[in-house]
Design an enzyme around this catalytic site. Structure first.
Site, short mmCIF file in Angstrom:
data_model
loop_
_atom_site.label_atom_id
_atom_site.label_comp_id
_atom_site.label_asym_id
_atom_site.label_seq_id
_atom_site.Cartn_x
_atom_site.Cartn_y
_atom_site.Cartn_z
N ASP A 159 -15.90 12.35 -2.11
CA ASP A 159 -15.33 11.05 -1.72
C ASP A 159 -16.14 10.44 -0.57
O ASP A 159 -17.32 10.75 -0.37
CB ASP A 159 -13.84 11.26 -1.37
CG ASP A 159 -13.00 10.03 -1.65
OD1 ASP A 159 -13.05 9.09 -0.83
OD2 ASP A 159 -12.29 9.99 -2.68
N ASP A 160 -15.52 9.60 0.17
CA ASP A 160 -16.13 8.82 1.26
C ASP A 160 -16.85 9.73 2.27
O ASP A 160 -16.38 10.83 2.55
CB ASP A 160 -14.97 8.08 1.95
CG ASP A 160 -15.46 6.96 2.84
OD1 ASP A 160 -16.67 6.84 3.04
OD2 ASP A 160 -14.60 6.21 3.33
N ASP B 157 -2.60 5.61 -3.06
CA ASP B 157 -2.99 6.59 -2.04
C ASP B 157 -1.83 7.51 -1.70
O ASP B 157 -2.00 8.49 -0.98
CB ASP B 157 -3.43 5.87 -0.76
CG ASP B 157 -4.91 5.56 -0.80
OD1 ASP B 157 -5.60 6.06 -1.70
OD2 ASP B 157 -5.39 4.81 0.07
N LYS C 161 -16.10 7.07 -8.46
CA LYS C 161 -14.86 6.47 -7.97
C LYS C 161 -15.29 5.20 -7.22
O LYS C 161 -15.97 5.28 -6.20
CB LYS C 161 -14.14 7.44 -7.04
CG LYS C 161 -12.87 6.88 -6.41
CD LYS C 161 -12.15 7.99 -5.65
CE LYS C 161 -10.97 7.47 -4.85
NZ LYS C 161 -10.40 8.54 -4.00
N ASP D 231 -14.25 2.28 -5.04
CA ASP D 231 -13.16 1.93 -4.13
C ASP D 231 -13.32 0.50 -3.62
O ASP D 231 -14.39 -0.12 -3.75
CB ASP D 231 -13.20 2.92 -2.95
CG ASP D 231 -11.84 3.14 -2.32
OD1 ASP D 231 -10.93 2.34 -2.56
OD2 ASP D 231 -11.71 4.12 -1.56
N TRP E 257 0.85 -1.19 0.00
CA TRP E 257 0.00 0.00 0.00
C TRP E 257 0.89 1.26 0.00
O TRP E 257 1.85 1.34 0.76
CB TRP E 257 -0.92 0.00 1.23
CG TRP E 257 -1.69 1.29 1.35
CD1 TRP E 257 -2.82 1.63 0.68
CD2 TRP E 257 -1.35 2.42 2.17
NE1 TRP E 257 -3.21 2.91 1.02
CE2 TRP E 257 -2.32 3.42 1.94
CE3 TRP E 257 -0.32 2.69 3.07
CZ2 TRP E 257 -2.30 4.66 2.58
CZ3 TRP E 257 -0.29 3.92 3.70
CH2 TRP E 257 -1.28 4.89 3.45
N ARG F 97 -10.00 -2.41 7.97
CA ARG F 97 -10.56 -1.07 8.06
C ARG F 97 -11.98 -1.11 8.63
O ARG F 97 -12.88 -0.44 8.15
CB ARG F 97 -10.56 -0.41 6.69
CG ARG F 97 -10.46 1.09 6.77
CD ARG F 97 -10.75 1.74 5.42
NE ARG F 97 -10.53 3.16 5.50
CZ ARG F 97 -11.11 4.04 4.71
NH1 ARG F 97 -11.92 3.64 3.76
NH2 ARG F 97 -10.85 5.31 4.83
N ASN G 85 -11.53 -1.28 -0.15
CA ASN G 85 -10.50 -0.96 0.85
C ASN G 85 -10.03 -2.10 1.73
O ASN G 85 -9.45 -1.86 2.80
CB ASN G 85 -10.98 0.20 1.72
CG ASN G 85 -10.77 1.52 1.00
OD1 ASN G 85 -9.66 1.84 0.59
ND2 ASN G 85 -11.84 2.27 0.81
C1 DGJ Z 1 -9.05 4.85 -0.18
C2 DGJ Z 1 -8.86 5.68 -1.40
O1 DGJ Z 1 -7.72 5.31 -2.07
C3 DGJ Z 1 -8.85 7.14 -0.99
O2 DGJ Z 1 -8.56 7.94 -2.10
C4 DGJ Z 1 -10.17 7.47 -0.41
O3 DGJ Z 1 -11.16 7.34 -1.39
C5 DGJ Z 1 -10.45 6.58 0.77
N1 DGJ Z 1 -10.31 5.19 0.44
C6 DGJ Z 1 -11.84 6.82 1.30
O4 DGJ Z 1 -12.18 5.92 2.26
#
Ligand code: DGJ
Length: 741
Positions: A367-368, A549, A477, A479, A200, A444, A481
Site C-alpha cells: 500500500d501507500d 476504510d 490499488k 486510491d 467516510w 490530507r 484521498n
Molecule cells: C486510503 C485507503 O482507503 C486505505 O486503504 C489506504 O490505501 C490509504 N488510503 C493509504 O493512504
C-alpha cells in the site's frame, strides 16, 4: 425484444419480455413520455396515456387550446421556459442570452446492439442480438442544436440505458449549462425514495423516505461521486419489499459530480432527472462540436428489491465490467496498510508475505509509502518511483521476492494527487487545480493534479507504465484521498472553467483506459479513502473497489448490504482486519470478520505473524473455504434475507446457478439472553432438492427452507453450552447447503 414505431401515431414502443417503454411525438413536435413499467400489449395509439386535460391557470402551447400544457405533460427531453416550470433536462444558453430551447422530433433510427460512448464508460453488448438501440434525432432550429437521444433496451431483464449527444449544427456557439442523461416522468408519486448515503467509513447506508410534493435529491459537487451519496437511487412502491413489489432503480455510470432528483408537482406527477450536476457544469459548444452525456441506466421490476439488485448485478458484472478479470474469481490478498501504515522495510513486508503464503493467500499488496519521500502523508505523492532507502531493490526487486515466495504482487498508487513536497510539484507548480491569486484548500496535505490537461495525464501514465513494464505487478490499488476544490485549470480560458470538473473525470478515464489496455491482465481495484468513488463509471475499468476504510465487521454489514443493492458481490472489496479494530476499536470474533468478508472479494488487512497458532489454523481454514466457494459467492445469485438496518440480525446468501449449492451468512450483532427462536427464510433454492446443512448435517427440502426457514436459534443462548464456546456478541455462522441424492 423489439422497438416498434407506429408511423401514423408517431408512437415508439420499446419492449422485451419484462418491460415496455412507450413515448410519442407530441403535437408540438417535442417527445412525450407515456409509460415505463411491466410489459403491456402494443397498440397503435397510446395518446390517451398523455392524460391531457384543461387545467385552470396553465400555460398553454397552442392559442385557443387549453388542453396542451407542457406544465403537465410527461416528456423525454424537457426544457425550461416554454410552459414547463419543472426542472429541465437541458439548458442551452445562446449568444443573445436566451436560455429558451425546445427540442423537436426530426427523425430516428433503430439499430441492433449498442454504440460505444467515446471516452466514457458505458454498458456494452458482446453480440448485437443482446440489445437494440433507438436514436431519436431532435433539434432546436433557433439555436441550431441537435440532440441525439439514445435508448437501449436489452433483450434480458427490465433494463434501459440512456444518454444524449448534443451537436452544434447552427451558426452560433452556445453554452450547455445543463445536460442531464435521463428524464423519466412518472404519472404518480406513490413511491418511497431510497438512497445510499453516509460519510467516510459509513458509506452507502440505506435511507428511505416517502416522495412528497417538491424536490428530493442526492448528488455530489466534490469531483468524485463521494462517500456521501452514491449515484444510485430506487423508487419503490411503499409496500415493495425484497421479495415482491414494484421498483425502479436509477444508476449513473459516472464518477464525478452528479445529481439525481425526483420532483413531484402539484398534480402528483414525478419527474426523475439523472445526470452531471448542473451547478458545477457548463460546456462551450462551438460550431460543429458535440457533447456526449454519460450513460444513465434504469431498471424496472415488479418482483421486489432482490430482483432489482440481481438485474443490476448481472448487467454490471457482465456488461459493464470488462477484461481479463471480469469472469475470474478474485485472488485472496493481503494488504499491508493496517499492518504497518508507513512504518515498513522490505524485510518486514516479506515477513508478512511469507506468513500469508503459508496460510494460502495468493496476492501481496504493498500500500501507500513505497515511493518518493513518502514517510508520512505530507510528502511524495506524484513521485512514482520507489524510495530506495526503504526498498533497496526497488519495486522490481520486491516484486521478484514476492513472486519467489509463490505469490502475486500488487501495488498502491494515488495517480491524481500531488504533495507540495514532491519533485513533481517543484517542477510543475501549475499542474494542480488552483485559482490564481487564491489560497489552495488541501485535504490530507495533498493537492489535486489537473487531469483536464493531457500533458499531466501523460506524465502520470509514463511513470506508472514504467513501473508496470519493469516489475511484475499483477494488481493495482488506485486510491483518491481527497475531493476537489478550487476547480480551475490554468490551461483553459475563462469561458471553459465550467468544463473542468468533467474534463478532469475524462482524464481519469483516459488514464484508466490506457493502463488497462497496455496491461490487460493487471487487476485494478479502485479506492477513494475507501468508498468515496464506488460507482459504475469506475467499475468499467476496475472490476472491484475497496468498499470502505471501515474494516470493522459490524460496520461492514451495513456498508456491504447497502452496496449490494446495486453492485455485484465480485466488486465489493472486503478484508479481515485486526482487533481491536482500527476504526471502531471493537473486538469481534475472527470467524465473524471472515464471515462478513466472504461476501466480497476477500482478503486480509493485518500482519498474520501477530496471530496465535490457533488463529492461524482458523485463517487457513477460512482461506481454504473461500477458495472452495468464491466462485459461488462472487458470481452466484445473491439474495438479501435480513436487513442490518432493521434489527439485530442480518442474513444474506448466494446460490449456484444449478441451485445445488448455497452459502448462507447469518449474523447477530448483540447476544440475547434466553432469546427468541429465530429462523430465516431462504431464497433461490430448488423446492424439490433436499439440502444437507454443513452446520449440523440436518437435511431439509428447499421448499421447507424457503417457507418455514432455516433455524438459526441458539437453544443455548444465555447459558454456557456443554463442550462449546459460549455465544457472544457479534456472533455469526456460515451455512453451506448442498443438494444430496
Ligand atoms: C486510503 C485507503 O482507503 C486505505 O486503504 C489506504 O490505501 C490509504 N488510503 C493509504 O493512504
Amino acid at each position: 425484444m423489439s422497438i416498434i414505431f407506429h408511423e401514423k401515431t408517431k408512437v415508439f414502443h420499446l419492449q422485451n419480455n419484462a418491460i415496455s417503454y412507450i413515448m410519442m411525438v407530441l403535437p408540438n413536435g417535442q417527445m412525450g413520455h407515456l409509460y415505463f413499467g411491466k410489459k403491456i400489449h402494443d397498440r397503435e395509439d397510446f395518446g390517451d396515456l398523455l392524460e391531457t386535460a384543461p387545467r385552470p391557470m396553465s400555460s398553454c402551447t397552442f392559442e385557443g387550446n387549453k388542453s396542451f400544457s407542457l406544465e403537465h405533460i410527461k416528456q423525454e427531453l424537457p426544457s425550461y421556459g416554454t410552459g414547463d416550470y419543472r426542472s429541465p433536462a437541458v439548458e442551452v444558453r445562446q449568444e443573445n442570452g436566451s436560455r429558451i430551447s425546445s427540442f423537436q422530433y426530426h427523425s430516428h433510427h433503430v439499430g441492433s446492439g449498442k454504440p460505444k460512448l467515446p471516452g466514457l464508460p458505458a454498458t456494452y453488448v458482446e453480440d448485437k442480438a443482446e440489445a437494440e438501440t433507438l436514436v431519436l434525432d431532435l433539434y432546436d432550429d433557433v439555436a441550431g442544436i441537435w440532440a441525439e437521444a439514445f435508448y437501449t433496451i436489452f433483450a434480458e431483464g427490465g433494463v434501459i440505458a440512456r444518454s444524449v449527444r448534443y451537436i452544434n449544427k447552427g451558426s452560433q456557439p452556445v453554452q450547455l449549462s445543463r445536460a442531464m442523461s435521463l428524464c423519466l416522468d412518472l404519472p404518480d408519486c406513490e413511491y418511497d425514495w431510497v438512497q445510499f448515503s453516509g460519510v467516510w467509513a459509513r458509506e452507502r447506508h440505506l435511507k428511505s423516505r416517502r416522495l412528497t410534493m417538491g424536490i428530493q435529491s442526492v448528488g455530489s459537487m466534490r469531483g468524485n461521486s463521494s462517500h456521501e451519496h452514491n449515484p444510485f437511487v430506487i423508487l419503490k412502491r411503499p409496500d415493495t419489499g425484497e421479495r415482491h413489489g414494484e421498483a425502479i432503480g436509477f444508476s449513473f455510470v459516472y464518477s464525478g459530480n452528479f445529481l439525481m432528483q425526483a420532483e413531484v408537482d402539484g398534480h402528483d406527477n414525478t419527474r426523475v432527472l439523472v445526470g452531471i450536476h448542473p451547478d458545477t457544469f457548463e460546456w462551450q459548444l462551438g460550431l460543429k462540436e458535440s457533447f456526449q452525456t454519460p450513460e444513465a441506466v434504469m431498471a424496472y421490476t415488479d418482483l421486489g428489491l432482490n430482483h432489482l439488485s440481481q438485474a443490476f448485478h448481472k448487467l454490471f458484472q457482465k456488461r459493464l465490467a470488462r477484461g481479463y478479470w471480469r469472469d475470474r474469481v478474485r485472488p485472496i490478498l493481503i494488504n499491508n496498510w493496517e499492518a504497518t501504515y508507513f512504518d515498513f522495510t522490505e524485510e518486514k513486508l516479506v515477513h508478512i508475505a511469507e506468513k500469508a503464503k503459508e496460510c494460502g493467500v495468493e496476492l501481496f499488496v504493498l500500500d501507500d509509502g513505497w515511493f518518493g519521500a513518502r514517510s508520512s502523508d505530507h510528502a511524495g505523492l506524484g513521485d512514482w518511483a520507489a524510495n530506495k532507502e526503504r526498498l533497496a531493490n526497488g519495486i522490481t526487486g520486491l516484486a521478484e521476492r514476492i513472486e519467489g515466495i509463490g505469490m502475486k504482487f500488487g501495488l498502491w498508487f494515488e495517480p491524481e494527487m500531488v504533495n507540495k513536497d514532491s519533485d513533481l510539484y517543484r517542477s510543475h507548480p501549475d499542474w494542480i487545480l488552483q485559482v490564481p491569486g487564491r489560497p489552495n484548500t488541501h485535504g490530507r496535505n495533498q493537492f489535486v493534479l489537473d487531469f483536464s490537461r493531457a500533458e499531466v495525464v501523460d506524465c502520470i501514465y509514463e511513470m506508472m507504465a514504467k513501473i508496470l513494464r519493469e516489475a511484475k505487478v499483477s494488481y493495482i490499488k488506485w486510491d483518491m484521498n481527497r475531493s476537489i476544490t478550487e476547480c480551475f485549470s490554468q490551461a483553459y480560458g475563462p469561458k471553459q472553467q465550467g468544463e473542468i470538473f468533467h474534463r478532469y473525470i475524462l482524464g481519469v478515464y483516459d488514464l484508466y483506459e490506457r493502463l488497462t489496455s497496455e496491461f490487460p491482465e493487471v487487476l485494478f481495484e479502485s479506492c477513494a479513502s475507501g468508498g468515496g468513488r464506488f460507482d459504475p463509471g469506475i467499475l468499467y475499468y476496475a472490476p472491484q473497489g475497496w468498499a470502505s476504510d471501515n474494516s470493522d465487521a459490524v460496520e461492514r454489514m451495513k456498508i456491504q448490504y447497502g452496496t449490494s443493492m446495486c453492485y455485484p458481490i465480485s466488486s465489493i472489496g472486503s478484508h479481515v482486519s485486526v482487533v481491536p479494530n482500527h476504526q471502531m476499536f471493537r473486538n469481534t470474533p475472527l470467524h465473524t470478520r471472515a464471515n462478513v468478508a466472504y461476501f466480497g472479494t476477500f482478503g486480509y488487512e493485518l500482519d498474520l505473524n501477530k496471530l496465535t497458532e490457533e488463529e492461524i489454523e482458523e485463517v487457513k481454514g477460512q482461506i481454504a473455504f473461500m477458495k472452495e466457494y468464491r466462485s459461488l459467492l462472487q458470481f452466484g445469485t445473491f439474495y438479501r434475507l435480513k436487513s442490518p438496518f432493521e434489527g439485530n440480525e442480518m442474513a444474506w446468501m448466494a446460490v449456484s446457478e444449478d441451485k445445488k449449492t448455497a452459502v448462507v451468512g447469518w449474523y447477530r450483532i448483540l447476544n440475547a439472553v434466553n432469546g427468541a427462536f429465530t429462523r430465516v427464510k431462504l431464497e433461490g433454492l430448488c423446492g424439490e432438492f433436499c439440502y444437507e446443512n454443513s452446520q449440523d448435517g440436518s437435511k431439509h427440502y428447499g421448499d421447507e427452507l424457503m417457507n418455514f426457514g432455516l433455524i438459526t436459534s441458539d437453544a443455548t443462548a444465555g447459558q454456557q453450552p456443554e463442550n462449546q464456546a459460549p455465544c457472544t456478541d457479534y456472533e455469526s455462522r456460515i451455512y453451506v447447503l448442498k443438494a444430496i441424492g
